[in-house]
Structure formats: structure tokens, C-alpha cells
Design a protein around this motif. Structure first.
Motif, PDB file in Angstrom:
ATOM      1  N   GLN A   1      12.324  35.729  40.444  1.00  0.00           N
ATOM      2  CA  GLN A   1      11.233  36.224  41.282  1.00  0.00           C
ATOM      3  C   GLN A   1      10.371  37.245  40.536  1.00  0.00           C
ATOM      4  O   GLN A   1       9.148  37.247  40.684  1.00  0.00           O
ATOM      5  CB  GLN A   1      11.801  36.847  42.558  1.00  0.00           C
ATOM      6  N   VAL A   2      10.979  38.116  39.758  1.00  0.00           N
ATOM      7  CA  VAL A   2      10.203  39.179  39.121  1.00  0.00           C
ATOM      8  C   VAL A   2       9.691  38.790  37.734  1.00  0.00           C
ATOM      9  O   VAL A   2       8.656  39.300  37.292  1.00  0.00           O
ATOM     10  CB  VAL A   2      11.020  40.490  39.030  1.00  0.00           C
ATOM     11  N   LEU A   3      10.407  37.891  37.052  1.00  0.00           N
ATOM     12  CA  LEU A   3      10.002  37.508  35.697  1.00  0.00           C
ATOM     13  C   LEU A   3       9.142  36.252  35.678  1.00  0.00           C
ATOM     14  O   LEU A   3       8.456  35.979  34.686  1.00  0.00           O
ATOM     15  CB  LEU A   3      11.234  37.307  34.816  1.00  0.00           C
TER      16      LEU A   3
ATOM     17  N   THR B   1      13.439  46.000  39.844  1.00  0.00           N
ATOM     18  CA  THR B   1      12.308  46.648  40.519  1.00  0.00           C
ATOM     19  C   THR B   1      11.288  47.138  39.504  1.00  0.00           C
ATOM     20  O   THR B   1      10.074  47.011  39.724  1.00  0.00           O
ATOM     21  CB  THR B   1      12.805  47.814  41.392  1.00  0.00           C
ATOM     22  N   ALA B   2      11.744  47.690  38.408  1.00  0.00           N
ATOM     23  CA  ALA B   2      10.827  48.138  37.350  1.00  0.00           C
ATOM     24  C   ALA B   2      10.007  46.973  36.815  1.00  0.00           C
ATOM     25  O   ALA B   2       8.802  47.111  36.553  1.00  0.00           O
ATOM     26  CB  ALA B   2      11.612  48.793  36.222  1.00  0.00           C
ATOM     27  N   LEU B   3      10.647  45.806  36.686  1.00  0.00           N
ATOM     28  CA  LEU B   3       9.922  44.644  36.177  1.00  0.00           C
ATOM     29  C   LEU B   3       8.855  44.168  37.163  1.00  0.00           C
ATOM     30  O   LEU B   3       7.865  43.556  36.759  1.00  0.00           O
ATOM     31  CB  LEU B   3      10.906  43.522  35.850  1.00  0.00           C
TER      32      LEU B   3
ATOM     33  N   LEU C   1      11.573  53.604  33.670  1.00  0.00           N
ATOM     34  CA  LEU C   1      11.910  52.380  32.957  1.00  0.00           C
ATOM     35  C   LEU C   1      10.697  51.466  32.834  1.00  0.00           C
ATOM     36  O   LEU C   1      10.437  50.907  31.764  1.00  0.00           O
ATOM     37  CB  LEU C   1      13.055  51.652  33.669  1.00  0.00           C
ATOM     38  N   ALA C   2       9.941  51.318  33.919  1.00  0.00           N
ATOM     39  CA  ALA C   2       8.743  50.473  33.883  1.00  0.00           C
ATOM     40  C   ALA C   2       7.749  50.999  32.850  1.00  0.00           C
ATOM     41  O   ALA C   2       7.188  50.231  32.054  1.00  0.00           O
ATOM     42  CB  ALA C   2       8.103  50.410  35.264  1.00  0.00           C
ATOM     43  N   GLY C   3       7.516  52.299  32.866  1.00  0.00           N
ATOM     44  CA  GLY C   3       6.586  52.881  31.906  1.00  0.00           C
ATOM     45  C   GLY C   3       7.059  52.726  30.478  1.00  0.00           C
ATOM     46  O   GLY C   3       6.268  52.444  29.571  1.00  0.00           O
ATOM     47  N   LEU C   4       8.376  52.896  30.267  1.00  0.00           N
ATOM     48  CA  LEU C   4       8.927  52.758  28.915  1.00  0.00           C
ATOM     49  C   LEU C   4       8.839  51.318  28.426  1.00  0.00           C
ATOM     50  O   LEU C   4       8.491  51.067  27.256  1.00  0.00           O
ATOM     51  CB  LEU C   4      10.379  53.233  28.925  1.00  0.00           C
ATOM     52  N   VAL C   5       9.125  50.364  29.308  1.00  0.00           N
ATOM     53  CA  VAL C   5       9.001  48.950  28.931  1.00  0.00           C
ATOM     54  C   VAL C   5       7.567  48.636  28.537  1.00  0.00           C
ATOM     55  O   VAL C   5       7.310  47.948  27.532  1.00  0.00           O
ATOM     56  CB  VAL C   5       9.453  48.044  30.107  1.00  0.00           C
ATOM     57  N   GLN C   6       6.613  49.128  29.297  1.00  0.00           N
ATOM     58  CA  GLN C   6       5.200  48.880  28.971  1.00  0.00           C
ATOM     59  C   GLN C   6       4.829  49.488  27.635  1.00  0.00           C
ATOM     60  O   GLN C   6       4.102  48.869  26.838  1.00  0.00           O
ATOM     61  CB  GLN C   6       4.316  49.450  30.090  1.00  0.00           C
ATOM     62  N   GLU C   7       5.311  50.688  27.357  1.00  0.00           N
ATOM     63  CA  GLU C   7       4.996  51.349  26.093  1.00  0.00           C
ATOM     64  C   GLU C   7       5.591  50.588  24.911  1.00  0.00           C
ATOM     65  O   GLU C   7       4.913  50.339  23.911  1.00  0.00           O
ATOM     66  CB  GLU C   7       5.515  52.789  26.110  1.00  0.00           C
ATOM     67  N   VAL C   8       6.868  50.226  25.015  1.00  0.00           N
ATOM     68  CA  VAL C   8       7.517  49.514  23.909  1.00  0.00           C
ATOM     69  C   VAL C   8       6.880  48.141  23.705  1.00  0.00           C
ATOM     70  O   VAL C   8       6.641  47.712  22.575  1.00  0.00           O
ATOM     71  CB  VAL C   8       9.029  49.362  24.173  1.00  0.00           C
TER      72      VAL C   8
END
Length: 387
Positions: A51-53, A121-123, A365-372
């Protein structure tokens, strides 16, 4: 700043959904090695992940165990976790998911089902997940025996690994972890009648007692150093028989590779104390330590992300327990651990998470994933594989 504020607001609005999902996931028992329960939990998580990916999970079955993988073609970051717990089937009937004020309790709520809920949820908050891989295994609590090659393969394909195991109770992420070893000592003695002619026997219980004392001398005096802990013990058959066989499990933890190898060599050199007793040693080093230098760049990125989101300062901690992050760091892949729930009491009846920290950790986590994911050259650039 506007983007950061929107991310925080979106995570806050999803708190109720996260609590509902956490109740569902804790109620879906996933005892170690219990295939029907692990498969049922995998079914649930496969649906949530798709659902999220926007892409289905690959169910990687190894020795019958169902691991879930959502690979990315251009995999810049891998989110890593596990859905097995240490609790036997039926624990949720005794200790169901419970919310009291700001605290949730229940089997596996902290280690690490809340982390999985936060991960998905972060995804939902990440606009483009095409470069994000996700791997959820189901044998971490029993040593990651089947999943380790899968973890290492996916780590090598990734620019960085973010492990969604629990943070410390204070909310610190984990930049370093002890390595661990697991051993089983088997003592062979000789049975005899305990009342009529005990002298004809070779008492395996007495021998294993000598080995417990010898093992105690292998740890360091500092409680924060190397620990060598006898754990599971069995011996004997009946109360009137000199025990013929004894078995002892041993848990070893150390901050350095050299210490793990020192203890490993010492355990393999153990000799029987009683004449005619024999001693066999199985097992060995399971996970090498996770060194702090592999997390430094990601820690700094997490700190700047937290600052932009106006979250509490992110602090790195050294953790005595091991995780699958030990495997990825040992390959030289930048790894940051403890990005899951804020809570404590793992593996105990008091296990808990703070519900009000879930939105902020999800936003982080969401912000870190976006940055990486958006970093130039975010494909694998290994720091240097640890031999």
C-alpha cells in the motif's frame, strides 16, 4: 521550513492510525520459528508494504521462514527490521496490547513492532520511494541464521542502511553496538545409580558446574566491557541417576572484534575438570561489533534533519545489544540504528513504547529517507569492508 512543517503536521495527524496499526500488529503473534504465525504476520505486513510502496513484496522463503523484501532498482537506502518476537504463542492472551495514558504495552510492542508501524507510516510521507528498499526478516531474535545472506546482499546494493530497531528510552539513536557470540557446551559423563554406586559414575552436572566457573573468569571486571554469561542449562534424567550428559548455552558480548576472538579462543580451549568426562563446544561468533564511525555521517544528517523539523536534538548512543545492523556495518556500509520507537523493556513483560513520540520519530525517519535518497552519489560507497 514549510516542507518540514508540513511533514511534522502530516505525521501528527497519523498518530491515531499508527496506534490502531500497532494494536493489530502486536495482536498478530510472531513467535520465533512458529511458521503459521510468522506467515500470517508476513501476510499482514506484505499488504501494508504494498500500500505505501506501490509495489508488491518479494516473499523470500529460506528454510521455510518467510522474509519480506521490497527491493529498489536504484537502491540508495535500505530500511531494515524484523517482525519476529521472543514471546511464545499465547502471550497476547495473557498480556494483550494495552494503552494507559501515553504508554502502550504488549509483546513485541517495542522490539520492534512499533518501529515497523513507524517505518511504513514514514514511507507514506515520502513523495518518491523508488530508491528505497525495505527488508523485514523473521529470524532476528534467533540469530538471523537464514536471513543473514539476504541482509548482506541487500546492504551491498545500498548507499546506506537505516535500522528501525527501538531507540533508547531517552530517544537516542544507536551508533555503535556490541558484537555477540553464542555457544553450546555439551558434557559427556557416565551414568550410574546415585544411591548404590555413585562412585562408578562421571557426574556431568558437577563437570558443567566447573565449566560455569571457568567461563565466569573470561569476562572483564567492568560490567560495561566483555560479558560471558551462562544461560540455558540442562542435565540429568532422573533423581536417582548420576547425570550422564549436560548441556550449557553461553552468551558473549564485546565492544571489539579482538575481544570476541579472545573469548572464542579461550572457550575452545576449555578442558574437562573431572577424569573421564569429555567436553564438546559448538557455536561461535555470530555478529561482529557495529563501530561508531560507520554511523557518523548518517548521525550528522539525522541531526540536521531533526533541527529542520524542530525536533529534539538527536544524540547517538552505544548499545550493548546486537542487531542486524551489525551485519551491514561489518560490510562497511554506512548504518544508523535505533530509528524506531522510543521505549524500553524489550524481551520482558514490562515492554513499552511512548505513543506521543511516534509521530516525531516517524517524521524524522521520513525526512532522513528523503535526504539520503536525494544525495548525489548515494549509491554504494563502502567505508571499507571489515574483514
Amino acid at each position: 521550513m514549510d516542507h518540514a512543517r508540513r511533514l511534522r503536521d502530516a505525521a501528527d495527524k497519523l498518530q491515531a492510525d499508527m496506534i490502531d496499526q500497532l494494536a493489530t500488529l502486536v495482536g498478530c503473534e510472531s513467535a520465533p520459528g512458529s511458521l503459521p504465525h510468522l506467515e500470517s504476520c508476513a501476510d499482514l505486513l506484505a499488504e501494508w508494504g504494498e500500500q505505501v510502496l506501490g509495489r508488491p513484496a518479494e516473499r523470500v522463503v529460506l528454510d521455510g521462514l518467510p522474509h519480506l523484501l521490497w527491493p529498489a532498482v536504484d537502491q540508495r537506502v535500505l530500511l531494515l527490521g524484523h517482525f519476529d518476537t521472543v514471546f511464545p504463542v499465547g502471550t497476547t492472551r495473557i498480556r494483550p496490547f494495552t494503552v494507559r495514558g501515553n504508554v502502550a504495552t504488549g509483546p513485541g510492542v517495542c522490539d520492534m513492532k512499533a518501529g515497523i508501524v513507524q517505518m511504513f507510516t514514514a514511507l507514506r510521507l515520502v513523495e518518491d520511494t523508488s530508491t528505497v528498499g525495505v527488508l523485514l526478516t523473521c529470524d532476528e531474535e534467533s540469530g538471523s541464521v537464514t536471513s543473514r545472506p539476504l541482509i548482506e546482499r541487500e546492504a551491498r546494493r545500498s548507499g546506506a542502511v537505516l535500522v528501525c530497531e527501538a531507540a533508547t528510552p531517552e530517544g537516542q539513536v544507536k551508533v555503535a553496538r556490541k558484537g555477540g557470540s553464542v555457544y553450546r557446551l555439551t558434557i559427556q559423563g557416565r551414568a550410574a545409580h546415585a544411591g548404590v554406586e555413585p562412585q562408578r559414575g562421571v557426574n556431568a552436572t558437577v563437570e558443567v558446574a566447573h565449566q560455569v566457573l571457568a567461563l565466569g573468569a573470561l569476562g572483564t571486571a567492568d560490567s560495561a566491557g566483555t560479558s560471558v554469561t551462562p544461560t540455558l542449562l540442562s542435565a540429568g534424567t532422573t533423581t536417582n541417576t548420576v547425570p550422564e550428559i549436560a548441556s550449557l548455552a553461553v552468551d558473549v558480548r564485546a565492544w571489539t572484534r579482538a575481544e570476541l576472538e579472545r573469548v572464542d579462543q579461550a572457550i575452545r580451549k576449555l578442558e574437562p575438570h573431572l577424569p573421564e568426562a569429555t567436553l564438546a563446544v559448538r557455536g561461535g561468533i555470530n555478529r561482529y561489533p557495529m563501530p561508531a564511525e560507520l554511523a557518523q555521517s548518517l548521525l550528522e544528517l539525522a541531526q540536521s534533519t531533526a533541527e529542520a523539523l524542530e525536533l529534539p536534538k538527536v544524540v547517538g548512543a552505544y548499545a550493548a545489544g546486537a542487531s542486524d545492523g551489525n551485519f551491514t556495518a561489518a560490510l562497511g556500509v554506512p548504518t544508523l540504528d535505533g530509528l524506531g520507537a522510543v521505549g524500553g523493556g524489550a524481551h520482558s513483560a514490562e515492554e513499552y513504547v511512548y505513543l506521543d513520540r511516534m509521530p516525531e520519530r516517524t517524521a524524522l525517519l521520513a525526512g532522513l529517507v528523503q535526504e539520503v535518497s536525494s544525495m548525489e552519489g548515494a549509491k554504494p560507497q563502502l567505508v571499507g569492508e571489515i574483514p
